[in-house]
Design a protein around this motif. Structure first.
Motif, PDB file in Angstrom:
ATOM      1  N   TYR A 140       0.847  -1.196   0.000  1.00  0.00           N
ATOM      2  CA  TYR A 140       0.000   0.000   0.000  1.00  0.00           C
ATOM      3  C   TYR A 140       0.886   1.250   0.000  1.00  0.00           C
ATOM      4  CZ  TYR A 140      -3.832   3.093   1.498  1.00  0.00           C
ATOM      5  OH  TYR A 140      -4.766   4.098   1.586  1.00  0.00           O
ATOM      6  N   GLU A 141       1.950   1.221   0.814  1.00  0.00           N
ATOM      7  CA  GLU A 141       2.795   2.400   1.001  1.00  0.00           C
ATOM      8  C   GLU A 141       3.528   2.789  -0.279  1.00  0.00           C
ATOM      9  OE1 GLU A 141       1.578   0.689   4.683  1.00  0.00           O
ATOM     10  OE2 GLU A 141       2.688  -0.257   3.013  1.00  0.00           O
ATOM     11  N   GLU A 144       1.067   4.370  -2.550  1.00  0.00           N
ATOM     12  CA  GLU A 144       0.707   5.707  -2.076  1.00  0.00           C
ATOM     13  C   GLU A 144       1.778   6.713  -2.491  1.00  0.00           C
ATOM     14  OE1 GLU A 144      -0.970   7.840   1.956  1.00  0.00           O
ATOM     15  OE2 GLU A 144       0.282   6.055   2.163  1.00  0.00           O
ATOM     16  N   ARG A 191      -6.442  -4.514   1.090  1.00  0.00           N
ATOM     17  CA  ARG A 191      -5.632  -3.297   0.974  1.00  0.00           C
ATOM     18  C   ARG A 191      -5.899  -2.585  -0.351  1.00  0.00           C
ATOM     19  NH1 ARG A 191      -1.659  -6.632   3.292  1.00  0.00           N
ATOM     20  NH2 ARG A 191      -0.762  -7.094   1.244  1.00  0.00           N
ATOM     21  N   GLU A 194      -9.186  -0.755  -0.172  1.00  0.00           N
ATOM     22  CA  GLU A 194      -9.002   0.445   0.653  1.00  0.00           C
ATOM     23  C   GLU A 194      -8.290   1.536  -0.142  1.00  0.00           C
ATOM     24  OE1 GLU A 194      -6.403   1.800   4.590  1.00  0.00           O
ATOM     25  OE2 GLU A 194      -6.766  -0.339   4.225  1.00  0.00           O
ATOM     26  N   PHE A 195      -7.287   1.134  -0.908  1.00  0.00           N
ATOM     27  CA  PHE A 195      -6.524   2.081  -1.727  1.00  0.00           C
ATOM     28  C   PHE A 195      -7.431   2.761  -2.753  1.00  0.00           C
ATOM     29  CE2 PHE A 195      -4.109   3.218  -5.459  1.00  0.00           C
ATOM     30  CZ  PHE A 195      -2.967   3.817  -4.956  1.00  0.00           C
ATOM     31  N   LYS A 197     -10.665   3.145  -2.695  1.00  0.00           N
ATOM     32  CA  LYS A 197     -11.621   4.031  -2.027  1.00  0.00           C
ATOM     33  C   LYS A 197     -10.972   5.355  -1.625  1.00  0.00           C
ATOM     34  CE  LYS A 197     -14.711   0.458  -0.164  1.00  0.00           C
ATOM     35  NZ  LYS A 197     -15.190  -0.208   1.078  1.00  0.00           N
ATOM     36  N   LYS A 198      -9.704   5.314  -1.243  1.00  0.00           N
ATOM     37  CA  LYS A 198      -9.039   6.532  -0.776  1.00  0.00           C
ATOM     38  C   LYS A 198      -8.547   7.411  -1.922  1.00  0.00           C
ATOM     39  CE  LYS A 198      -5.355   8.336   2.182  1.00  0.00           C
ATOM     40  NZ  LYS A 198      -4.304   8.033   3.179  1.00  0.00           N
ATOM     41  N   PHE A 199      -7.989   6.801  -2.982  1.00  0.00           N
ATOM     42  CA  PHE A 199      -7.277   7.599  -3.979  1.00  0.00           C
ATOM     43  C   PHE A 199      -8.003   7.771  -5.305  1.00  0.00           C
ATOM     44  CE2 PHE A 199      -3.761   6.219  -1.194  1.00  0.00           C
ATOM     45  CZ  PHE A 199      -3.260   7.469  -0.865  1.00  0.00           C
ATOM     46  N   ASP A 200      -9.093   7.054  -5.533  1.00  0.00           N
ATOM     47  CA  ASP A 200      -9.815   7.237  -6.783  1.00  0.00           C
ATOM     48  C   ASP A 200     -10.322   8.675  -6.883  1.00  0.00           C
ATOM     49  OD1 ASP A 200     -10.989   6.043  -9.227  1.00  0.00           O
ATOM     50  OD2 ASP A 200     -12.879   6.626  -8.282  1.00  0.00           O
ATOM     51  N   ALA A 202      -8.144  11.303  -6.976  1.00  0.00           N
ATOM     52  CA  ALA A 202      -7.120  12.209  -6.438  1.00  0.00           C
ATOM     53  C   ALA A 202      -6.482  13.028  -7.555  1.00  0.00           C
ATOM     54  CB  ALA A 202      -6.055  11.418  -5.688  1.00  0.00           C
TER      55      ALA A 202
END
Length: 490
Positions: A140-141, A144, A191, A194-195, A197-200, A202
């Motif tokens: 994930y990191e 990111e 993961r 989750e990724f 959901k967070k970055f779509d 951005a």
């Protein structure tokens, strides 16, 4: 702010196909990143005029299997009989696998790769990285960090960390086997979700999510079904490497008594938002003697996209049989580079040449056919009728290919000329979403010499990591046999 870009040739779009506009103009709005006009004699005022001169102004390339790290293929490409040595040994797996690189190094690698994409005219990409030197799969990191590199550079990207439920290893007797850790696969999918959901969305929509399960033979049917379910729920695309090699093809057939494509079809995994790199190992392929049915019919029926990566598979002695045949079956064809350099020109040349050799004729194997795959085919998979074309309402993702170089020779048809004689190094201007991200081979705020130096250090450390994973424990001078004997000073 309105900008007007002019040049000798503009590849416009008439609603059906690309067209060549001689001495054309593209007018776009920089704030919205939208094209307003393509043609001749724009009647209104503009704030700036950029003259590309003797160049082809083209929609940017869409690379759906774009290298996201420092390429390992330079080690693998001539491994020959040593190919198994570059996989994990069973002992390495059993003794405890680990991350070879530090988090800082893993964060850096995408910056190295993404600058290369921009310099080669790629404006939209789906990145891929190697897991040979990873603890298991992408983290994930590191993704990111990659999001922020892409966003700052201005690249349009579809991203998500890879995951797998098994790992290919080489046993002491030289046989390949998949060893399973199914919880790793389930956790990796969580993961990835989750990724997304967070970055779509951005970076003003430049970053979009995707689900990227690793190669088919390291996936469980359950995790593939969950991947498809989440993709439908999130509305994001899926990319899964399948039908790409001898071991994989026969292993899937052994497990399920089906070809990889038939297995995915029966699972309900194929579909309009699913893409398969490389899909050359299908029923009837010249290198396989088993497998019934027509896999191409299944791909066409489900509107699944095939991501053709001709250069990397050609380097390893493989070829699609053929681009023209897949195209005639009604399969949506897109392109991926999947290696260094991420040069669409080399890939178009290679794909066209090999397809002509397999077919024995030109039809459906022209440079224009492959150019459509690198633009319209990729956009079709992404569900984006605002990408892969220069037309009012489309995104201002534009590149200019210089025709002035002496190596270009005489200019005939601009598409044939640039693919016959040009390369990614002839891209002199790149605009993404209305923002100039590269001009005259320079990327604002990027020290290419420094990135190259760091990239070399990363590669050397990555290369050294193969030694601890080699099932035969060969010394470096045998595992990495040089092309010629090396004579060192002193």
């Amino acid at each position: 702010m309105k900008s007007k870009l002019t040049g000798r040739y503009v590849v416009g779009y008439d609603g059906v196909d690309h067209v060549i506009v001689e001495h054309g103009e593209v007018v776009y709005e920089t704030q919205s990143g939208t094209i307003l006009f393509v043609g001749h004699d724009y009647p209104d005022q503009v704030d700036e005029v950029i003259d590309a001169g003797n160049a082809v102004i083209s929609p940017g390339f869409i690379d759906l299997n774009a290298l996201g790290d420092i390429d390992h293929d330079i080690v693998h490409v001539e491994a020959g009989s040593r190919q198994k040595n570059l996989l994990w040994s069973e002992a390495y797996y059993q003794n405890g696998y680990r991350e070879v690189m530090t988090p800082e190094e893993e964060a850096f690698k995408s910056q190295f790769a993404y600058t290369q994409l921009i310099l080669n005219g790629v404006t939209t990409a789906m990145p891929i990285t190697s897991v040979f030197y990873k603890r298991w799969a992408e983290t994930y990191e590191e993704l990111e960090a990659a999001v922020h590199h892409a966003g700052k550079l201005g690249l349009r990207m579809y991203m998500g960390p890879s995951y797998q439920s098994g790992m290919r290893v080489v046993k002491p007797n030289g046989e390949i086997e998949v060893l399973w850790n199914e919880e790793e696969g389930r956790a990796g999918l969580r993961r990835a979700v989750e990724f997304v959901k967070k970055f779509d969305g951005a970076y003003d929509g430049l970053i979009r999510g995707m689900l990227a399960p690793e190669r088919i033979e390291t996936q469980t049917p359950e995790n593939l079904l969950e991947t498809k379910r989440f993709a439908d729920e999130l509305g994001c695309p899926i990319r899964l490497h399948a039908a790409q090699g001898d071991y994989e093809y026969h292993e899937i057939h052994r497990r399920h008594n089906k070809t990889p494509i038939r297995f995915l079809y029966d699972l309900g995994f194929l579909g309009e938002r699913t893409a398969i790199p490389h899909a050359d190992y299908v029923a009837g392929f010249s290198k396989v003697a088993i497998g019934e049915g027509c896999d191409l019919a299944l791909l066409a029926e489900t509107k699944t996209t095939v991501i053709h990566c001709p250069l990397v598979i050609g380097r390893h002695g493989q070829a699609l049989e053929s681009f023209a045949r897949y195209k005639r079956r009604g399969i949506n064809m897109a392109l991926g580079t999947d290696t260094f350099p991420p040069d669409i020109f080399q890939n178009v040349r290679t794909a066209s040449m090999v397809s002509r050799m397999v077919e024995g004729e030109l039809a459906d194997s022209t440079y224009a056919d492959l150019y459509r795959a690198a633009t319209l085919g990729g956009a079709r998979f992404l569900g984006r009728d605002d990408l892969g074309r220069l037309a009012p309402g489309a995104k201002a993702d534009i590149i200019a290919i210089d025709l002035d170089g002496f190596h270009m020779g005489a200019v005939d048809d601009p598409i044939r000329t640039m693919f016959m004689s040009g390369s990614g190094r002839d891209v002199k201007l790149s605009i993404i979403n209305g923002r100039t991200v590269m001009k005259d081979r320079l990327i604002p705020g990027v020290d290419l010499a420094d990135i190259k130096r760091k990239g070399q250090a990363y590669f050397e450390k990555m290369r050294a990591g193969y030694l601890e994973r080699d099932y035969q424990q060969l010394p470096a001078d045998e595992l990495f046999a040089p092309s010629f004997r090396t004579v060192k000073k002193g």
